[in-house]
Design an enzyme around this catalytic site. Sequence first.
Site, short mmCIF file in Angstrom:
data_model
loop_
_atom_site.label_atom_id
_atom_site.label_comp_id
_atom_site.label_asym_id
_atom_site.label_seq_id
_atom_site.Cartn_x
_atom_site.Cartn_y
_atom_site.Cartn_z
N ASP A 13 6.04 -1.96 3.77
CA ASP A 13 6.15 -1.00 2.77
C ASP A 13 6.81 -1.47 1.50
OD1 ASP A 13 5.41 0.89 4.78
OD2 ASP A 13 7.63 0.53 5.50
N LYS A 16 2.26 -2.72 -1.44
CA LYS A 16 1.12 -3.44 -1.28
C LYS A 16 -0.05 -2.79 -1.63
CE LYS A 16 1.44 -4.87 2.71
NZ LYS A 16 2.63 -4.32 3.19
N GLY A 40 -0.14 1.98 6.15
CA GLY A 40 -0.07 3.20 5.15
C GLY A 40 0.20 2.98 3.82
N HIS A 41 -0.78 3.15 2.92
CA HIS A 41 -0.57 2.93 1.45
C HIS A 41 -0.51 4.32 0.95
CE1 HIS A 41 -1.65 -1.16 2.44
NE2 HIS A 41 -2.97 -0.88 2.18
N GLN A 222 1.35 -4.50 6.85
CA GLN A 222 2.71 -4.46 7.45
C GLN A 222 3.58 -5.71 6.46
OE1 GLN A 222 0.35 -4.41 10.36
NE2 GLN A 222 0.51 -2.37 9.57
P1 IMP Z 1 3.29 -0.85 15.60
O1 IMP Z 1 2.75 -1.33 14.74
O2 IMP Z 1 2.80 0.71 15.81
O3 IMP Z 1 3.14 -1.34 17.08
O4 IMP Z 1 5.05 -0.72 15.39
C1 IMP Z 1 5.61 -1.90 15.42
C2 IMP Z 1 6.67 -2.04 14.55
O5 IMP Z 1 6.16 -2.36 13.35
C3 IMP Z 1 7.51 -0.68 14.25
O6 IMP Z 1 9.03 -0.94 14.05
C4 IMP Z 1 6.83 0.06 13.12
O7 IMP Z 1 7.51 1.03 12.65
C5 IMP Z 1 6.46 -1.40 12.25
N1 IMP Z 1 5.27 -1.10 11.41
C6 IMP Z 1 4.18 -1.00 11.82
N2 IMP Z 1 3.18 -0.65 10.69
C7 IMP Z 1 4.14 -0.75 9.56
C8 IMP Z 1 4.02 -0.62 8.14
O8 IMP Z 1 2.93 -0.53 7.82
N3 IMP Z 1 5.08 -0.67 7.45
C9 IMP Z 1 6.21 -0.80 7.93
N4 IMP Z 1 6.49 -0.87 9.33
C10 IMP Z 1 5.36 -0.85 10.18
#
Ligand code: IMP
Length: 426
Positions: A13, A16, A40-41, A222
């Site tokens: 977040d 990017k 998510g962008h 991420q």
């Molecule tokens: P997962 O990727 O859904 O397995 O989530 C694992 C961890 O990564 C959690 O704490 C999510 O909130 C975090 N996470 C996954 N994708 C994002 C992102 O795009 N931005 C911020 N945190 C993320």
Amino acid sequence: MTVNVIVGMQWGDEGKGKITDYYARNAHAVVRYQGGNNAGHTIVRNGKKYSLHHLPSGVFEGKEIILGNGMVIDPKFLIDELNTIKKHGVEENLHISDNANVIMSYHIIQDELEENLRGGKKIGTTKKGIGPAYTDKVNRIGIRMADIIDRERLLKRIEYALIFKNRYLASLDSSFKPLNAEDITDEYFKYGTVLKKFVKDTRNYLYTLQEENKDILIEGAQGTFLDIDHGTYPFTTSSNTVTGNASTGTGIPFRDITKVTGILKAYTTRVGEGPFPTELKNNIGKYLMENGHEFGTTTGRMRRCGWLDLVMARTAAKMNSISEISLTKIDVLSGLDVLKVCTHYEYDGKKIKYFPSDVEDLASCRPIYETLPGWKKMSSEDWKMVFEAGIPDFMKEYILLIERETGAKISLISYGPDREETYIVK
Ligand code: IMP
């Protein structure tokens, strides 16, 4: 010919999406190497907001979009995403790796059941099935994009996977009804039929682009500290987010990477659980959350907010070979009397400069801050005017501190969500 990588320096977040959108202007192709629709962008163009999940931002530029082999893809979700951008008049130019793994409906069920079982020790996943899809990949029972475009092959792969999945899911939930391979095959082959025209050997396709001297932009999803190896495990995602994986997740030789740009938000946020040394559980944290609209694009959850952490940034710069930084959301800091920036941690009575690899060690670190003067709140028109004359004096100390502590140059400053609210450092 350039191969530039963009990578988040914090917990995701960092903004990017906007920066990739900006740099995509000069690239021929934009490639993703890991993650899936957990990313998510939010992109704002001409005042209109767009949310992207699988697709990298360059899609709006009409660039070639490549979803690399290191990704996990939810085909149903991707088809919806493609339909949405089409409605806005955007034509995709998409290539999907035949080796990318597919997020199946049972992965989403598994993600939910596993999170519930974790009770008070939740990871806070996005519940998109990301972790289970990567688990199956590593366990060699994954379904790949090449499978869903061939019905016979898909049925065999699903039958094989269900030997394990049906037993496992029944062990998590006594009311679970065994899944039927034919039904799942019907559903996923339907998605495969829609996506077939995009599925190919993207590794070799990228080599062709390189031979044609095309500029390639690789976008990480991420952030560095959500990396499965180098992040705050177990509060991480399930893929390698760092630049090292840009090569594995696409097939592009690592020596061909010409530049890595780190995206650093002017303060720190994180979604989900895990230690966060500079977190502000007070009115300033709330101010940053509200002022920065810090709600997840994918989950809608409130993001935890805190001061800028240069221990993280320094470690991310080192680990990802970052030479340039794009600093985002600097405008969100406006209106605070003083700004604190963490330059080191105190750990076990010592001052340390790199982020500890172990999460328990991190939990016992205390941030050491430098305090800088803040600046007043301004409208977006004021910001535009201020930046017309270069980096404003009141911000210079903040910028210099980041450059000094990370060893990387700030080459771009973003002071608002619109792509025009961007200053390129001369
Ligand atoms: P997962 O990727 O859904 O397995 O989530 C694992 C961890 O990564 C959690 O704490 C999510 O909130 C975090 N996470 C996954 N994708 C994002 C992102 O795009 N931005 C911020 N945190 C993320």
